[in-house]
Design a protein around this motif. Sequence first.
Motif, PDB file in Angstrom:
ATOM      1  N   SER A 244     -14.574  -1.738  -3.010  1.00 55.03           N
ATOM      2  CA  SER A 244     -13.363  -2.535  -3.194  1.00 55.03           C
ATOM      3  C   SER A 244     -12.821  -2.919  -1.828  1.00 55.03           C
ATOM      4  CB  SER A 244     -12.295  -1.756  -3.980  1.00 55.03           C
ATOM      5  OG  SER A 244     -11.875  -0.620  -3.250  1.00 55.03           O
ATOM      6  N   ILE A 245     -11.903  -3.878  -1.824  1.00 52.74           N
ATOM      7  CA  ILE A 245     -11.244  -4.261  -0.579  1.00 52.74           C
ATOM      8  C   ILE A 245      -9.736  -4.291  -0.789  1.00 52.74           C
ATOM      9  CG2 ILE A 245     -13.157  -5.575   0.407  1.00 52.74           C
ATOM     10  CD1 ILE A 245     -11.804  -8.134  -0.567  1.00 52.74           C
ATOM     11  N   GLU A 246      -9.024  -4.039   0.279  1.00 54.18           N
ATOM     12  CA  GLU A 246      -7.561  -4.140   0.301  1.00 54.18           C
ATOM     13  C   GLU A 246      -7.194  -5.155   1.368  1.00 54.18           C
ATOM     14  OE1 GLU A 246      -3.541  -1.448   1.172  1.00 54.18           O
ATOM     15  OE2 GLU A 246      -5.551  -0.617   1.498  1.00 54.18           O
ATOM     16  N   LEU A 248      -4.148  -6.848   3.710  1.00 61.38           N
ATOM     17  CA  LEU A 248      -2.799  -6.735   4.254  1.00 61.38           C
ATOM     18  C   LEU A 248      -2.434  -8.044   4.948  1.00 61.38           C
ATOM     19  CD1 LEU A 248      -3.007  -3.168   5.893  1.00 61.38           C
ATOM     20  CD2 LEU A 248      -2.162  -3.764   3.611  1.00 61.38           C
ATOM     21  N   ALA A 250       0.587  -7.389   1.740  1.00 56.11           N
ATOM     22  CA  ALA A 250       0.531  -7.517   0.283  1.00 56.11           C
ATOM     23  C   ALA A 250       0.996  -8.892  -0.167  1.00 56.11           C
ATOM     24  CB  ALA A 250       1.392  -6.432  -0.363  1.00 56.11           C
ATOM     25  N   GLN A 268     -13.233  -0.259   1.174  1.00 52.47           N
ATOM     26  CA  GLN A 268     -13.352   1.126   0.752  1.00 52.47           C
ATOM     27  C   GLN A 268     -14.778   1.371   0.274  1.00 52.47           C
ATOM     28  OE1 GLN A 268     -10.490  -0.626  -0.729  1.00 52.47           O
ATOM     29  NE2 GLN A 268      -9.251   0.062   0.989  1.00 52.47           N
ATOM     30  N   VAL A 274     -12.808   4.304   4.841  1.00 54.93           N
ATOM     31  CA  VAL A 274     -12.184   2.982   4.895  1.00 54.93           C
ATOM     32  C   VAL A 274     -12.531   2.359   6.230  1.00 54.93           C
ATOM     33  CG1 VAL A 274     -10.019   1.691   4.876  1.00 54.93           C
ATOM     34  CG2 VAL A 274     -10.292   3.677   3.391  1.00 54.93           C
ATOM     35  N   GLU A 276     -12.200  -1.408   8.587  1.00 57.46           N
ATOM     36  CA  GLU A 276     -11.684  -2.775   8.685  1.00 57.46           C
ATOM     37  C   GLU A 276     -12.851  -3.750   8.829  1.00 57.46           C
ATOM     38  OE1 GLU A 276      -9.091  -5.840  11.354  1.00 57.46           O
ATOM     39  OE2 GLU A 276      -8.691  -3.703  11.641  1.00 57.46           O
ATOM     40  N   CYS A 315     -17.068  -8.005  -3.129  1.00 63.02           N
ATOM     41  CA  CYS A 315     -15.694  -7.612  -3.439  1.00 63.02           C
ATOM     42  C   CYS A 315     -14.774  -8.812  -3.212  1.00 63.02           C
ATOM     43  CB  CYS A 315     -15.247  -6.442  -2.567  1.00 63.02           C
ATOM     44  SG  CYS A 315     -16.218  -4.938  -2.805  1.00 63.02           S
ATOM     45  N   ALA A 317     -10.603 -10.465  -3.483  1.00 66.22           N
ATOM     46  CA  ALA A 317      -9.157 -10.284  -3.620  1.00 66.22           C
ATOM     47  C   ALA A 317      -8.505 -11.642  -3.405  1.00 66.22           C
ATOM     48  CB  ALA A 317      -8.633  -9.269  -2.609  1.00 66.22           C
ATOM     49  N   LYS A 319      -4.719 -13.539  -2.466  1.00 68.07           N
ATOM     50  CA  LYS A 319      -3.350 -13.396  -1.993  1.00 68.07           C
ATOM     51  C   LYS A 319      -2.639 -14.748  -2.112  1.00 68.07           C
ATOM     52  CE  LYS A 319      -3.309  -9.100  -0.970  1.00 68.07           C
ATOM     53  NZ  LYS A 319      -2.408  -8.170  -1.664  1.00 68.07           N
TER      54      LYS A 319
END
Length: 841
Positions: A244-246, A248, A250, A268, A274, A276, A315, A317, A319
Amino acid sequence: MSRRIAFLPILTVALAWSVLRGWAAESPAGNKNAAPPKPPLPTIRALKLEPAALILEDGRDERRALVWGETASGQRVDVTGEAVWKSDSANIEIDRTGCIHAKNKGTAEVTVSLGSVKAKLPVTVNDAAIPEIRFVRDVEPILSKVGCNAGTCHGAAKGKNGFKLSLRGYDPEYDYQALINDLSGRRFNRVKVEESLMLLKPTAEVPHEGRQAVKPGSREYHLLRQWIAEGTKFEEPAKGRAVSIEVLPAQIDLDLPGRSQQVLVLAQYSDGTVREVSRDAILSSNNGDVALVKDDLVTGIRRGEAAILVRYEGCYATKLVTVMGDRTGYKWSDPAEHNYIDKHVYAKLKKLKILPSELCAEAEFIRRVSLDLTGMPPTPERTRAFLADTAPSKEKREKLIDELLASKDYVEYWANKWADLLQCNSESLGQKGVWVFRDWIRDSIAAKKPYDQFVRELLLAEGSAYRNPEVNYYRALREPGKITEDVSQTFLGVRFNCNKCHDHPFEKWTQGQYYQFAAYFSRVAIKRGSLGKESVRSFTGDLMQVPGEEIVYLKESGEIKHPKTDMEVQPKVPVGEAKQAAQEGDRREAFVEWLTSKDNPYFAMAMANRVWSYFFGRGIIEPVDDIRGSNPASNPELLEALKEDFVRSGLDVRHLMREICRSRTYQLSIKKNRWNEDDTINFSHATPRRLSAEQMLDAVTVATGSRPKLAGAPPGMRSVELPDGMVVGNDFLSLFGRPKRQSACECERTSNVTLSHALSLINGATISESLNAPANRIAKVVAAEKDDQKVAEEIYLSVLNRMPSEQELGAVDFSAGGSRLEAAQDLAWALMNSPAFLFNR
């Protein structure tokens, strides 16, 4: 009717407005990629860091932090690019881009400053040893970032110049074998590493059609070189691929155009680590007019909203980016709320500092809601009665909504909509098949079947196409692949066709999921029955008579095989959990129970979004049949509220439509104000929508009192009652976008405006014959009414469904040469060639 030439200026304005409207919507802005000047920073009182502390796992790890500048008013501005980073510790090193690298195990502290304002960043180095280059974790991301495995390069279906990689690196094992074994392993020179084709090709040291993808001496070059020097070792994908990825921050809120936001991407892994990966992640904007992306920096171009898709090795995401712009003088006006829809729409408008338009006029409302619910404009008699009603506006509007929802015209209109989606066409179903299938659709709507029951009966159908009409849906689709793609697109709003050949390059859907979905329908089969006769062409091209009846049945066995492994695939739903499919019997039952469950995250939401689009011209997610992470809802809270209300109602479609039409949001005017003139996605004003082909024919009927003839149809039949997508001998319906019904995509029905449409309205047979019909409405009112202004009023009510203004009445002169009838026909013709007639406003 030579006098009509006098009205050509009206038509010219209408055509120019329509064409320019479409052009402006479809054409890219001429300078959309040019960022405006960067605005000055406000006075910064404090710095905040995100994350507040960093951990480096090994000597190859690199990390950054976002630097927020806070003003006295609490506003946050990204100052990462302007901040100065310093550290005296020997345990870390900071490069010119602000990346922190491990040098020795231990701790360190970084001082981040902007002028005289400072903040401290603690850093922990767990291990400074430099690990070996890993193919999946280190090399594959580079191939994706520089585009080697893109669809335009070696990731194409047949590769490029004899060399193929998996699209976007979805299959690391395949890619590794292709790199190692292609050209008998000659892509690598383990003695003279720099002479490896793996380095010479992408750096363009030897001819390369893709030009220079990697610069010599760059970080990417050194990683590839080191991997070759270490022996081109493989890595277990399950271990090396991110889970998965997060992303930043948010939320990305930019106060002014020209302001930028640094984005950090954290991956992740299955072992809990974790890392970058911002440099190797791929970022793109879905609206380059609002937000421009370069590497990992997002810059606001103009006021508006955009979505940033972040991709990293399978992965994804998304925003949302909001660019506010200067809103000096804005003040919320606190308009009335008719229901929960307005509450959620207003919340979004207040956040973006947008004011909704005023309510539409009574005449605008009756035309709009009549067209939207029944596909027909109101008759002059109904319009007069509605306008004369002295009841409170809200009360009489809601009464009208209920009357329209209970009408036969509602049933026929929405049966036509579903006949489009379910591909009711004679090419697939035969002449009798389209009639019985369309009748079943109409009867289901008339019976007010809950949406889940309607879908359940459709997808569990089996038997004779004549005795069990719902099986005709399977006759239109015929094979598991087509069933998979159309069922997912129609009832889940998800386009599954892209992952038939490979994992979806931009979404979570995999090739395996495609065939698991298809496995639920692998035993659906079709055979000839014995009833009826249909004419079909033999292999020689000659017409031959065959039984028209087909029977949909379930085979006792039959499995789907995965094309990559040639292994049988067991049925499995793409999201959530379903009951175990029956080994014997109808495995569709488990699928349909999952599909129609209130816990299914897509079923009710997709329908709520689709229905919304029919009343506003666009969905909350648009296109409505392309729901995906990279295509987010413009108002997620509104869509969730619609879905929940739809579910609570027992999936009652009429209830959902009633709530939409009752909302003040639906009843807003098309007239914009200073604060919503640039809004296109937040429903702060109504948007003109071109009438559909069938609406146009019904509008001509109401306007002239003469119904255009339809080949093969009994007199008086509306075009929405025709069972087939193609209507032989009626070019008008085809021209104005009636679909052939060969696709599940809403896009098969067109609503554009071109010169061909304008010419058809000017001098086409459909309009001309209706205007000239000897006993039509216009002829009757001219014969019965001697007052020219009364005649003009009736024509305006018939064509535009409103009373004429005093200025419009003053322009009417039926006595200036020629006959009164010809003058009345000319007036009606001119109004029928205006945007007010062509569009639902």
